[in-house]
Write an enzyme that holds these catalytic residues in place. Structure first.
Site, mmCIF file in Angstrom:
data_model
loop_
_atom_site.group_PDB
_atom_site.id
_atom_site.type_symbol
_atom_site.label_atom_id
_atom_site.label_comp_id
_atom_site.label_asym_id
_atom_site.label_seq_id
_atom_site.Cartn_x
_atom_site.Cartn_y
_atom_site.Cartn_z
ATOM 1 N N PHE A 130 0.708 -1.202 -0.197
ATOM 2 C CA PHE A 130 0.149 0.145 0.678
ATOM 3 C C PHE A 130 0.806 1.236 -0.401
ATOM 4 C CE2 PHE A 130 -3.063 -3.202 1.777
ATOM 5 C CZ PHE A 130 -3.956 -2.501 0.926
ATOM 6 N N GLN A 134 -3.056 -8.500 8.324
ATOM 7 C CA GLN A 134 -3.844 -7.181 8.167
ATOM 8 C C GLN A 134 -3.752 -7.423 7.137
ATOM 9 O OE1 GLN A 134 0.251 -4.826 9.473
ATOM 10 N NE2 GLN A 134 -1.733 -3.427 9.487
ATOM 11 N N HIS A 140 -8.216 -7.144 9.821
ATOM 12 C CA HIS A 140 -9.352 -6.362 8.478
ATOM 13 C C HIS A 140 -10.549 -7.048 7.653
ATOM 14 C CE1 HIS A 140 -4.940 -3.285 8.444
ATOM 15 N NE2 HIS A 140 -6.063 -3.284 10.098
ATOM 16 N N CYS A 198 -25.006 -7.924 1.584
ATOM 17 C CA CYS A 198 -25.979 -6.692 1.233
ATOM 18 C C CYS A 198 -24.898 -6.020 2.528
ATOM 19 C CB CYS A 198 -26.983 -6.937 1.273
ATOM 20 S SG CYS A 198 -27.912 -5.581 1.145
ATOM 21 N N CYS A 233 -32.765 -7.732 -0.986
ATOM 22 C CA CYS A 233 -33.574 -6.233 -0.725
ATOM 23 C C CYS A 233 -33.039 -5.394 -1.704
ATOM 24 C CB CYS A 233 -33.118 -5.587 0.260
ATOM 25 S SG CYS A 233 -31.109 -5.005 0.506
ATOM 26 N N ASN A 293 10.768 -7.376 7.428
ATOM 27 C CA ASN A 293 10.477 -5.599 6.801
ATOM 28 C C ASN A 293 11.985 -5.158 5.452
ATOM 29 O OD1 ASN A 293 7.812 -4.353 5.964
ATOM 30 N ND2 ASN A 293 8.841 -2.980 7.433
#
Length: 237
Positions: A34, A101, A119, A127, A148, A208
């Protein structure tokens, strides 16, 4: 002693090892992260495209973005060797719990079972208006809810929504119990996930590519690709 050897020693001596993963865990499967220079948020405004209000205000944009993510990440992407190794470690009793995550379910597809999706997951559709479950195919076809007529969405946490408290509570509890927390592929720059390592009472290691605000508090920092490090560590165990 190399860093892989140091991590192997920590893993070997751990009695309750917990793993926390972020987007960097899945980049080696071909999924963009991200916040890097090539990350998704360089192309899209997260507070627009991934905000809960966009479902009502601009469903075309919301559906286009998440339809593409589902098509790419669930249908054309496979777990990488890092995912497979963590699944093998769980089966062997080395990893007791994994919090992620990530929403593309690669850990589960690799075989990990004791997984908390902080997440949510892209693979479940419901829905937005009445909560009735639906299918990936129905969402991808942009069809309305069969009950619906409302708008369908994936079961992920969007900006503006509450986090799943039961899942987060479980993650906090397991990390507090851990004698080794292994963090893989997360920048730890976003709350509340950056609070999770603060619960650890044992050793903390991170794999990382980029530095995090907490690196000086960790026992071991490895700036290499996750799958490569895990492969080397597995060979040493």
């Amino acid at each position: 002693m190399s860093k892989a050897e140091q991590l192997a020693s920590l893993v070997r001596n751990a009695k309750h090892m917990v793993v926390l993963t972020g987007a960097g865990m899945s980049t080696e499967s071909g999924i963009p992260d991200f916040r890097s220079s090539e990350g998704l948020w360089k192309k899209y405004d997260p507070f627009t495209i991934s905000h809960v209000d966009t479902i009502d205000n601009d469903y075309d944009a919301f559906h286009s973005f998440y339809g593409q993510r589902i098509a790419q990440q669930l249908q054309n992407i496979s777990p990488n060797e890092g995912h497979n190794i963590l699944a093998r470690w769980e089966e062997a009793g080395i990893v007791k719990f994994l919090a992620t995550q990530n929403v593309e379910n690669l850990h589960q597809r690799a075989g990990s079972k004791n997984v908390a999706q902080l997440h949510g997951g892209l693979d479940h559709i419901y829905c937005h208006h009445c909560g009735t479950p639906s299918t990936l195919e129905t969402f991808l076809e942009k069809e309305p809810c069969s009950s619906c007529g409302g708008r369908l969405r994936p079961n992920i946490v969007l900006f503006g929504e509450m986090l799943p408290q039961d899942v987060w509570s479980q993650a906090f509890t397991e990390i507090a119990r851990s004698d080794l927390l292994l963090i893989i592929g997360t920048s730890l720059r976003v709350s509340p996930v950056n609070q999770l390592p603060l619960e650890a009472r044992g050793k903390i290691a991170i794999i990382n590519m980029d530095e995090t605000p907490f690196d000086d508090k960790f026992d071991l920092v490895i700036r290499e690709k996750a799958a490569e490090v895990l492969r080397e560590v597995e060979s040493l165990l």
